[in-house]
Design an enzyme around this catalytic site. Structure first.
Site, PDB file in Angstrom:
ATOM      1  N   LYS A  92       2.529   9.713 -60.403  1.00  0.00           N
ATOM      2  CA  LYS A  92       3.497   9.425 -59.328  1.00  0.00           C
ATOM      3  C   LYS A  92       4.161   8.072 -59.543  1.00  0.00           C
ATOM      4  CE  LYS A  92       0.044   9.990 -56.452  1.00  0.00           C
ATOM      5  NZ  LYS A  92      -0.911  10.697 -57.313  1.00  0.00           N
ATOM      6  N   ARG A 142     -11.708   3.744 -33.142  1.00  0.00           N
ATOM      7  CA  ARG A 142     -10.998   2.790 -32.285  1.00  0.00           C
ATOM      8  C   ARG A 142     -11.644   1.412 -32.203  1.00  0.00           C
ATOM      9  NH1 ARG A 142     -10.934   7.322 -27.932  1.00  0.00           N
ATOM     10  NH2 ARG A 142     -12.905   7.554 -29.023  1.00  0.00           N
ATOM     11  N   HIS A 184      -1.710   3.351 -59.917  1.00  0.00           N
ATOM     12  CA  HIS A 184      -0.519   3.868 -60.597  1.00  0.00           C
ATOM     13  C   HIS A 184      -0.254   2.993 -61.811  1.00  0.00           C
ATOM     14  CE1 HIS A 184       0.234   5.718 -56.686  1.00  0.00           C
ATOM     15  NE2 HIS A 184       0.244   4.517 -56.136  1.00  0.00           N
ATOM     16  N   THR A 185      -0.066   3.621 -62.953  1.00  0.00           N
ATOM     17  CA  THR A 185       0.248   2.853 -64.161  1.00  0.00           C
ATOM     18  C   THR A 185       1.702   3.065 -64.527  1.00  0.00           C
ATOM     19  OG1 THR A 185      -1.945   3.398 -64.888  1.00  0.00           O
ATOM     20  CG2 THR A 185      -0.510   2.396 -66.532  1.00  0.00           C
ATOM     21  N   THR A 217     -10.300  12.060 -49.838  1.00  0.00           N
ATOM     22  CA  THR A 217     -10.205  10.694 -49.350  1.00  0.00           C
ATOM     23  C   THR A 217     -10.083  10.783 -47.825  1.00  0.00           C
ATOM     24  OG1 THR A 217      -9.136   8.561 -49.656  1.00  0.00           O
ATOM     25  CG2 THR A 217      -7.680  10.490 -49.696  1.00  0.00           C
ATOM     26  N   GLY A 247      -4.639  13.966 -57.751  1.00  0.00           N
ATOM     27  CA  GLY A 247      -4.298  12.562 -58.002  1.00  0.00           C
ATOM     28  C   GLY A 247      -4.069  12.275 -59.474  1.00  0.00           C
ATOM     29  N   ASP A 248      -3.493  11.107 -59.743  1.00  0.00           N
ATOM     30  CA  ASP A 248      -3.252  10.625 -61.105  1.00  0.00           C
ATOM     31  C   ASP A 248      -2.307  11.532 -61.880  1.00  0.00           C
ATOM     32  OD1 ASP A 248      -5.151   8.655 -60.474  1.00  0.00           O
ATOM     33  OD2 ASP A 248      -6.742  10.079 -60.945  1.00  0.00           O
TER      34      ASP A 248
HETATM   35  N1  LIG Z   1       1.544  10.728 -72.153  1.00  0.00           N
HETATM   36  C1  LIG Z   1       2.072  10.677 -70.947  1.00  0.00           C
HETATM   37  N2  LIG Z   1       1.564   9.820 -70.052  1.00  0.00           N
HETATM   38  C2  LIG Z   1       2.107   9.791 -68.835  1.00  0.00           C
HETATM   39  C3  LIG Z   1       3.203  10.607 -68.441  1.00  0.00           C
HETATM   40  N3  LIG Z   1       3.481  10.337 -67.137  1.00  0.00           N
HETATM   41  C4  LIG Z   1       2.617   9.409 -66.733  1.00  0.00           C
HETATM   42  N4  LIG Z   1       1.775   9.073 -67.735  1.00  0.00           N
HETATM   43  C5  LIG Z   1       0.609   8.195 -67.713  1.00  0.00           C
HETATM   44  O1  LIG Z   1      -0.393   8.976 -67.073  1.00  0.00           O
HETATM   45  C6  LIG Z   1      -1.177   8.207 -66.210  1.00  0.00           C
HETATM   46  C7  LIG Z   1      -1.010   8.745 -64.785  1.00  0.00           C
HETATM   47  O2  LIG Z   1      -2.013   8.264 -64.001  1.00  0.00           O
HETATM   48  P1  LIG Z   1      -1.816   7.310 -62.747  1.00  0.00           P
HETATM   49  O3  LIG Z   1      -0.939   6.164 -63.069  1.00  0.00           O
HETATM   50  O4  LIG Z   1      -3.190   7.054 -62.278  1.00  0.00           O
HETATM   51  O5  LIG Z   1      -1.026   8.301 -61.774  1.00  0.00           O
HETATM   52  P2  LIG Z   1      -0.661   8.177 -60.243  1.00  0.00           P
HETATM   53  O6  LIG Z   1      -0.267   9.542 -59.810  1.00  0.00           O
HETATM   54  O7  LIG Z   1       0.375   7.137 -60.075  1.00  0.00           O
HETATM   55  O8  LIG Z   1      -2.051   7.733 -59.579  1.00  0.00           O
HETATM   56  P3  LIG Z   1      -2.804   7.851 -58.128  1.00  0.00           P
HETATM   57  O9  LIG Z   1      -1.945   7.299 -57.036  1.00  0.00           O
HETATM   58  O10 LIG Z   1      -4.017   7.034 -58.377  1.00  0.00           O
HETATM   59  O11 LIG Z   1      -3.153   9.264 -57.861  1.00  0.00           O
HETATM   60  C8  LIG Z   1      -0.670   6.783 -66.388  1.00  0.00           C
HETATM   61  O12 LIG Z   1      -1.460   6.162 -67.375  1.00  0.00           O
HETATM   62  C9  LIG Z   1       0.760   6.952 -66.882  1.00  0.00           C
HETATM   63  O13 LIG Z   1       1.230   5.890 -67.699  1.00  0.00           O
HETATM   64  C10 LIG Z   1       3.706  11.506 -69.412  1.00  0.00           C
HETATM   65  O14 LIG Z   1       4.624  12.279 -69.164  1.00  0.00           O
HETATM   66  N5  LIG Z   1       3.110  11.497 -70.633  1.00  0.00           N
HETATM   67  O1  LIG Z   2     -10.553   7.339 -51.421  1.00  0.00           O
HETATM   68  P1  LIG Z   2     -11.986   7.141 -51.715  1.00  0.00           P
HETATM   69  O2  LIG Z   2     -12.825   7.262 -50.472  1.00  0.00           O
HETATM   70  O3  LIG Z   2     -12.277   5.899 -52.477  1.00  0.00           O
HETATM   71  O4  LIG Z   2     -12.468   8.347 -52.680  1.00  0.00           O
HETATM   72  C1  LIG Z   2     -12.592   9.691 -52.251  1.00  0.00           C
HETATM   73  C2  LIG Z   2     -12.260  10.652 -53.363  1.00  0.00           C
HETATM   74  O5  LIG Z   2     -10.904  10.530 -53.706  1.00  0.00           O
HETATM   75  C3  LIG Z   2     -10.763  10.207 -55.082  1.00  0.00           C
HETATM   76  N1  LIG Z   2      -9.619   9.321 -55.204  1.00  0.00           N
HETATM   77  C4  LIG Z   2      -9.258   8.337 -54.368  1.00  0.00           C
HETATM   78  N2  LIG Z   2      -8.133   7.775 -54.785  1.00  0.00           N
HETATM   79  C5  LIG Z   2      -7.782   8.419 -55.906  1.00  0.00           C
HETATM   80  C6  LIG Z   2      -6.705   8.321 -56.793  1.00  0.00           C
HETATM   81  O6  LIG Z   2      -5.766   7.431 -56.605  1.00  0.00           O
HETATM   82  N3  LIG Z   2      -6.643   9.130 -57.847  1.00  0.00           N
HETATM   83  C7  LIG Z   2      -7.585  10.060 -58.026  1.00  0.00           C
HETATM   84  N4  LIG Z   2      -8.622  10.236 -57.217  1.00  0.00           N
HETATM   85  C8  LIG Z   2      -8.719   9.410 -56.185  1.00  0.00           C
HETATM   86  C9  LIG Z   2     -12.069   9.558 -55.467  1.00  0.00           C
HETATM   87  O7  LIG Z   2     -12.278   9.628 -56.848  1.00  0.00           O
HETATM   88  C10 LIG Z   2     -13.039  10.393 -54.669  1.00  0.00           C
HETATM   89  O8  LIG Z   2     -13.228  11.613 -55.315  1.00  0.00           O
HETATM   90  N1  LIG Z   3      -7.064   5.852 -58.516  1.00  0.00           N
HETATM   91  C1  LIG Z   3      -7.984   6.055 -59.498  1.00  0.00           C
HETATM   92  C2  LIG Z   3      -9.306   6.619 -59.158  1.00  0.00           C
HETATM   93  C3  LIG Z   3     -10.294   5.873 -60.005  1.00  0.00           C
HETATM   94  O1  LIG Z   3      -9.921   4.934 -60.674  1.00  0.00           O
HETATM   95  O2  LIG Z   3     -11.467   6.236 -59.961  1.00  0.00           O
HETATM   96  C4  LIG Z   3      -7.418   6.602 -60.778  1.00  0.00           C
HETATM   97  O3  LIG Z   3      -6.358   6.169 -61.152  1.00  0.00           O
HETATM   98  O4  LIG Z   3      -8.032   7.431 -61.408  1.00  0.00           O
HETATM   99 MG   LIG Z   4      -4.148   6.924 -60.394  1.00  0.00          MG
END
Ligand SMILES: Nc1nc2c(ncn2[C@@H]2O[C@H](COP(=O)(O)OP(=O)(O)OP(=O)(O)O)[C@@H](O)[C@H]2O)c(=O)[nH]1
Ligand SMILES: O=P(O)(O)OC[C@H]1O[C@@H](n2cnc3c(O)ncnc32)[C@H](O)[C@@H]1O
Ligand SMILES: N[C@@H](CC(=O)O)C(=O)O
Ligand SMILES: [Mg+2]
Length: 442
Positions: free
Chosen positions: A29, A165, A54-55, A257, A25-26
């Site tokens: 995407k 269910r 998602h940021t 999750t 994750g993170d």
């Molecule tokens: N420096 C840098 N930051 C990035 C890049 N791509 C994405 N980011 C940043 O990296 C972070 C990615 O984390 P998330 O936004 O949590 O990613 P995500 O995959 O959408 O998150 P989940 O659905 O929670 O798994 C964000 O703060 C983005 O702004 C990159 O190429 N370089």
């Molecule tokens: O989904 P829950 O039950 O809240 O957490 C289980 C497990 O999955 C990790 N997690 C859930 N959503 C994210 C996300 O968007 N990015 C990264 N990790 C995530 C959570 O930290 C738990 O470890």
């Molecule tokens: N979705 C989350 C999970 C968390 O905040 O703990 C993240 O962006 O890391």
């Molecule tokens: Mg995230």
């Protein structure tokens, strides 16, 4: 006349594009989904809930004609909504916490994004209630030292209600008397299991009666919606949430999750057959992060981990927790590619590695001195593996302003190509900064 399109109404060429997390994750995407939304008509979520975070960083036009760097945090709503022409869709596989749905929508409107008439949710999606969130916390306490480290958004308990269910779906809101009976029964069941906790059951029923009215313009029959869109050649983008290694079946169970975050979840979560899936872009962070508990073979509990965490600003977008950090794990990525069948990859946050002298990448696991052929299901085995690394030279220069692949430093290209060769999937997009513009396309 039939209202649903015939099964073969969609042109075989009109396939959905999928953006899906390849690690824990993170990976970023949201940023890729936002970029691809520019040439998509619909951006859909198929699984998970507001555990995701998602940021997205974009230059938003202001009333005075200037542009202002604006940050958007999406949790439950599809990130494609940043594009004013893109319609958001939440499929049946998502679990929906309505207070968060409306709060997120409000924030978007306040930031200048008009979402009127372009956000729809399947009437088959299950609801997450506040009591699910309370139970999420209680379950974690019960687990004590072996807690999962969930986001406490009620995701596991809501999917449990669904699987057992007894869950309530969005359409249930429209027979409020029947809804109230089922809701009371659900809450009573939780009291029996966890003991009595503070919860205003009747107040909650009244609140949901009001939500039901407010939600009406957003509700659709998800199957009609998505299949009509396919049949009329709408370009559909699916934004995965969480990631493969958090998948209920293929992740590091039980530290996962509670939904199907793999490619399979796209079909079940949207109600579309596999033949409708086209490009599947796996998003891979140039190193590895994980938030919450569970095994992480390449984790660096040292200055490298600290450097990645600090430079990469690795904090959870949903909970603010510090993310655990480590080297890129190509063993995980080969496993992930087998399950999701990526047609291309987006390597993100490569700029975070700019200052490192040397970079290590995991290319194998060994157990008791013998190479492991697979990614082990048994976490006890996984916790005992030793990781085989290859060390690659760093590039020691800033790549944040690079926009063409040829202009990347040689060692940087070497890192990319090493990963690509090992995984066996082309790295088509390369993220070199958080902004929308900081993406190299090959
Ligand atoms: N420096 C840098 N930051 C990035 C890049 N791509 C994405 N980011 C940043 O990296 C972070 C990615 O984390 P998330 O936004 O949590 O990613 P995500 O995959 O959408 O998150 P989940 O659905 O929670 O798994 C964000 O703060 C983005 O702004 C990159 O190429 N370089
Ligand atoms: O989904 P829950 O039950 O809240 O957490 C289980 C497990 O999955 C990790 N997690 C859930 N959503 C994210 C996300 O968007 N990015 C990264 N990790 C995530 C959570 O930290 C738990 O470890
Ligand atoms: N979705 C989350 C999970 C968390 O905040 O703990 C993240 O962006 O890391
Ligand atoms: Mg995230």
């Amino acid at each position: 006349m039939a209202t649903l399109p015939a099964a073969n109404a969609a042109s075989p060429e009109n396939k959905v594009r999928v953006v899906i997390g390849a690690q824990w994750g993170d990976e970023g995407k949201g940023k890729l989904a936002d970029i691809l939304a520019a040439d998509s008509d619909i951006c859909a979520r198929c699984a998970g809930g507001n555990n995701a975070g998602h940021t997205i960083v974009v230059d938003m036009p202001q009333p005075n004609g200037e542009k202002k760097k604006t940050m958007f945090d999406f949790h439950l709503l599809p990130s494609g909504l940043v594009n004013p022409k893109c319609v958001g869709f939440i499929g049946a596989g998502v679990v929906v916490h309505l207070p968060s749905f409306f709060a997120e929508l409000d924030t978007l409107q306040k930031k200048g994004l008009d979402c009127d008439g372009r956000l729809f949710v399947s009437d088959r999606a299950h609801l997450v209630f506040d009591f699910h969130q309370v139970v999420d916390g209680l379950k974690e306490v019960e687990l004590g030292g072996s807690s999962i480290g969930t986001t406490k958004k009620g995701i596991g308990p809501a999917y449990s209600s669904k699987a057992s269910r007894s869950g309530l779906r969005i359409h249930h809101l429209y027979d409020i008397d029947a809804f109230a009976i089922k809701f009371r029964k659900l809450v009573e069941g939780r009291f029996k299991r966890y003991g009595h906790f503070e919860y205003d059951t009747e107040g909650e029923i009244a609140r949901y009666k009001a939500f039901a009215e407010k939600l009406k313009p957003h509700i659709v029959d998800g199957i009609t919606f998505i299949h009509k869109a396919l049949a009329s050649n709408k370009r559909i983008l699916v934004e995965g949430a969480n990631a493969l290694m958090l998948d209920l079946d293929y992740g590091t169970y039980p530290f996962v999750t509670s939904s199907s975050t793999s490619i399979g979840g796209v079909c079940t979560g949207l109600g579309i057959p596999p033949r409708c899936i086209g490009e599947t872009i796996g998003v891979v962070k140039a190193y590895t992060t994980r938030v919450g508990a569970g095994p992480f073979p390449t984790e660096q509990l040292n200055n490298i981990g600290k450097h990645l965490q600090e430079v990469g600003r690795e904090f959870g977008v949903t909970t603010g927790r510090r993310r655990r950090c480590g080297w890129l794990d190509l063993v995980v990525l080969r496993y992930s590619a087998l399950i999701n069948g990526y047609t291309a990859l987006n390597l993100t946050k490569l700029d975070i590695l700019d200052d490192l002298e040397e970079l290590m990448v995991a290319v194998g696991y060994e157990l008791d001195g013998k190479p492991l052929e697979n990614f082990p299901a048994d976490l006890d085995l996984l916790s005992r593996v030793s990781v085989r690394y290859v060390t690659l030279p760093g590039w020691k220069s800033s790549i944040i302003d690079v926009r063409k692949y040829e202009d990347l430093p040689e060692n940087c290209k070497r890192y990319i190509e090493f990963a690509e060769d090992f995984i066996g999937v082309r790295i088509r997009f390369i993220g070199v900064g958080p902004g929308r513009e900081a993406m190299i396309t090959r």
